[in-house]
Write a protein that holds these residues in place. Structure first.
Motif, PDB file in Angstrom:
ATOM      1  N   GLN A 175      39.790  10.857  -0.710  1.00 47.44           N
ATOM      2  CA  GLN A 175      39.977  12.304  -0.717  1.00 47.44           C
ATOM      3  C   GLN A 175      38.737  12.954  -1.325  1.00 47.44           C
ATOM      4  OE1 GLN A 175      42.771  13.753   0.639  1.00 47.44           O
ATOM      5  NE2 GLN A 175      43.399  11.670   1.151  1.00 47.44           N
ATOM      6  N   VAL A 176      38.501  14.205  -0.988  1.00 49.94           N
ATOM      7  CA  VAL A 176      37.376  14.944  -1.558  1.00 49.94           C
ATOM      8  C   VAL A 176      37.921  15.913  -2.598  1.00 49.94           C
ATOM      9  CG1 VAL A 176      35.478  16.535  -1.091  1.00 49.94           C
ATOM     10  CG2 VAL A 176      36.050  14.742   0.567  1.00 49.94           C
ATOM     11  N   GLU A 177      37.351  15.817  -3.795  1.00 50.98           N
ATOM     12  CA  GLU A 177      37.749  16.705  -4.899  1.00 50.98           C
ATOM     13  C   GLU A 177      36.476  17.155  -5.598  1.00 50.98           C
ATOM     14  OE1 GLU A 177      40.953  16.697  -8.511  1.00 50.98           O
ATOM     15  OE2 GLU A 177      39.845  14.842  -8.161  1.00 50.98           O
ATOM     16  N   ALA A 178      36.293  18.453  -5.723  1.00 51.23           N
ATOM     17  CA  ALA A 178      35.099  19.027  -6.353  1.00 51.23           C
ATOM     18  C   ALA A 178      33.825  18.483  -5.695  1.00 51.23           C
ATOM     19  CB  ALA A 178      35.091  18.762  -7.856  1.00 51.23           C
ATOM     20  N   ASP A 179      33.853  18.406  -4.365  1.00 49.18           N
ATOM     21  CA  ASP A 179      32.725  17.924  -3.551  1.00 49.18           C
ATOM     22  C   ASP A 179      32.359  16.461  -3.814  1.00 49.18           C
ATOM     23  OD1 ASP A 179      32.415  20.342  -2.186  1.00 49.18           O
ATOM     24  OD2 ASP A 179      31.184  21.174  -3.814  1.00 49.18           O
TER      25      ASP A 179
ATOM     26  N   ASN B 179      33.799  12.268  -3.523  1.00 50.63           N
ATOM     27  CA  ASN B 179      34.806  11.370  -2.964  1.00 50.63           C
ATOM     28  C   ASN B 179      35.618  10.750  -4.090  1.00 50.63           C
ATOM     29  OD1 ASN B 179      34.040  11.794  -0.327  1.00 50.63           O
ATOM     30  ND2 ASN B 179      32.623  10.079  -0.300  1.00 50.63           N
ATOM     31  N   ARG B 180      36.921  10.641  -3.858  1.00 49.41           N
ATOM     32  CA  ARG B 180      37.811  10.068  -4.857  1.00 49.41           C
ATOM     33  C   ARG B 180      38.803   9.154  -4.139  1.00 49.41           C
ATOM     34  NH1 ARG B 180      40.470  12.801  -9.818  1.00 49.41           N
ATOM     35  NH2 ARG B 180      41.940  11.194 -10.397  1.00 49.41           N
TER      36      ARG B 180
ATOM     37  N   SER C 241      42.234   7.564  -3.592  1.00 49.28           N
ATOM     38  CA  SER C 241      43.612   7.949  -3.890  1.00 49.28           C
ATOM     39  C   SER C 241      44.516   6.761  -3.619  1.00 49.28           C
ATOM     40  CB  SER C 241      44.020   9.134  -3.005  1.00 49.28           C
ATOM     41  OG  SER C 241      45.370   9.467  -3.227  1.00 49.28           O
TER      42      SER C 241
END
Length: 109
Positions: free
Chosen positions: A45-49, A51-52, A54
């Protein structure tokens, strides 16, 4: 005093993943069929530009006649998309967990 308007609140979740534990089938004293299984989801997932990764494991409860034939051949490794609502369940030992109550299940593979 805070006034709550329950009709304004939304509780809807769509999650796809793989069945990672064998399903358990039961029937309530009222005759309602239940299928309980664990869904495992892994994605990027993309969070605050950024990749993370999940990773989620959640118990799914599918109740009612509409799921009986659909889930009678459910197996570990099968990929599903589940739509439903979250609810808190409390174990006999007092531990609480979030559970996804299915309203619609679609087989992906």
């Amino acid at each position: 005093m805070v006034s709550t308007q329950p009709e304004l609140y939304t509780n809807q979740l769509v999650l796809s993943g793989t069945v990672c534990k064998p399903p358990k089938y039961s029937q309530s004293p009222a005759g309602i069929a239940h299928c309980i299984f664990v869904l495992e989801h892994k994605s990027m997932q993309v969070e605050a530009d950024l990749n993370r990764n999940s990773y989620v494991r959640i118990q799914v409860v599918a109740s009612g006649q509409q799921f009986r034939t659909q889930l009678e051949h459910l197996y570990v490794g099968q990929t599903l998309q589940v739509r439903g609502f979250l609810n808190r369940h409390e174990s006999r030992s007092g531990l609480s967990q979030l559970v996804l109550h299915a309203q619609h299940i679609e087989r992906i593979n």
